[in-house]
Structure formats: structure tokens, C-alpha cells
Motif scaffolding. Structure first.
Motif, mmCIF file in Angstrom:
data_model
loop_
_atom_site.group_PDB
_atom_site.id
_atom_site.type_symbol
_atom_site.label_atom_id
_atom_site.label_comp_id
_atom_site.label_asym_id
_atom_site.label_seq_id
_atom_site.Cartn_x
_atom_site.Cartn_y
_atom_site.Cartn_z
ATOM 1 N N GLU A 58 -2.562 79.280 -22.178
ATOM 2 C CA GLU A 58 -1.240 79.741 -21.744
ATOM 3 C C GLU A 58 -0.392 78.488 -21.549
ATOM 4 O O GLU A 58 -0.917 77.438 -21.209
ATOM 5 N N ASP A 59 0.901 78.599 -21.700
ATOM 6 C CA ASP A 59 1.751 77.407 -21.646
ATOM 7 C C ASP A 59 1.864 76.783 -20.258
ATOM 8 O O ASP A 59 2.020 75.584 -20.131
ATOM 9 N N ARG A 60 1.848 77.574 -19.201
ATOM 10 C CA ARG A 60 1.906 77.090 -17.819
ATOM 11 C C ARG A 60 3.066 76.131 -17.572
ATOM 12 O O ARG A 60 2.888 75.017 -17.087
ATOM 13 N N CYS A 62 7.085 75.467 -15.999
ATOM 14 C CA CYS A 62 7.998 75.874 -14.930
ATOM 15 C C CYS A 62 9.191 76.525 -15.605
ATOM 16 O O CYS A 62 10.034 75.845 -16.205
#
Length: 176
Positions: A58-60, A62
Motif C-alpha cells: 500500500e502506498d502509505r 500522507c
């Protein structure tokens, strides 16, 4: 136990690709290397004092921050300009750099996540299925960036794609 009896050596500056079927423990090994999981038995050794960076499946990111701000999270002020240069090398244009990442396409978001791991001041870089969802041109561009940015560092690539491992001249470890 999925990883019972596993011995994996990641020499300094090496490129290793973990390959195997779903459920074979590839991601778990990456998480062990990162210190995010701990083995039920045995030990992960040789990483004391080594800095690690990663791209997860998953990119994770902000969501409210721009691509540049997401990458700058892992940089000190002296290297802040490196964020924009690396993002441009990954194929992001000025329009993409100005938007919050929540407004970027999936492929653009993936590039931001990869760049953030590549520019981090880390001795060991773990990339878990980093190129999934990218078109061929983007994958080739990012493979070149990984080769450039990981030169001299230890790289652990988790992948199902033998061509990606070959493009990085990785030693392949196949899990059953």
C-alpha cells in the motif's frame, strides 16, 4: 510455520529478490527485516545500527500533503531539493507536484511512495511489490531510478515478476 528453518543473508550492497507464491512469507520477511514483526523463534541479526526504508504494497502516504512534502518527510533540510529532483526523475510533472497526493492517480501515488523510500538516508531498502499497477514505461523508468538510487545499498525486493528481479541484477531467493 511458513518460514521455518529459513536462513537469509543480505550482504552489504547486495540486491536480493524474494519470489514465491502468495502466502509463502515474502512480505513477512520484509517486515522482519524492517523490524515491524518479530520471529516466533530464531532471530533476525546483522541489522543493528542499520537504517531501513521501505515501500509497502500500500502506498502509505500522507493524503493531505503534496508529493514533495511526502518525500521531504524522510529528508533533512540540506537534502530537501533532492525531493523534487527525484520525483521529476520518476516522471511526475509540475501539475502532479502541486497537488495533494489524494488527488493523484494510483500510478502517480505509487511513484511518490517509491521515491520516498529511495531518497531516505537508509542502508537497507525494502521494496514490497513496488511496481504493481504501473504501466511498462513507468516501470522501466522506476527500475532505472531504483538501480541508480540503491547503488551501494542493500536492496530487498519482494516480487512475483522475474523480469523485475533480472532488471535489478538481483540474486533470486525462491520461497516454496
Amino acid at each position: 510455520m511458513v518460514l521455518d528453518g529459513l536462513d537469509l543473508d543480505l550482504p552489504d550492497g547486495s540486491v536480493t529478490a524474494l519470489m514465491g507464491p502468495n502466502g509463502s512469507g515474502k512480505t513477512t520477511i520484509g517486515r522482519l527485516v524492517l523490524g515491524l514483526e518479530h520471529p516466533d523463534a530464531g532471530a533476525v541479526t546483522g541489522l543493528a545500527g542499520r537504517r531501513v526504508a521501505a515501500t509497502f504494497q500500500e502506498d502509505r502516504l500522507c493524503e493531505q500533503l503534496t508529493a514533495e512534502r511526502n518525500v521531504r518527510l524522510v529528508l533533512d533540510r540540506a537534502r530537501a531539493a533532492d525531493a523534487v529532483a527525484a520525483l521529476r526523475a520518476a516522471g511526475l510533472d509540475d501539475d502532479a507536484l502541486a497537488k495533494p497526493v489524494r488527488d493523484l492517480s494510483g500510478g502517480q501515488r505509487r511513484r511518490v511512495a517509491i521515491v520516498r523510500a529511495l531518497v531516505a538516508p537508509a542502508d537497507v531498502v525494502v521494496l514490497d511489490e513496488p511496481f504493481k499497477g504501473l504501466d511498462t514505461a513507468a516501470r522501466e523508468r522506476l527500475l532505472a531510478l531504483v538501480r541508480e538510487r540503491c547503488a551501494g545499498r542493500t536492496l530487498l525486493l519482494v516480487t512475483h515478476d522475474a523480469a523485475e528481479a533480472a532488471a535489478l541484477n538481483a540474486t533470486v531467493v525462491t520461497l516454496p
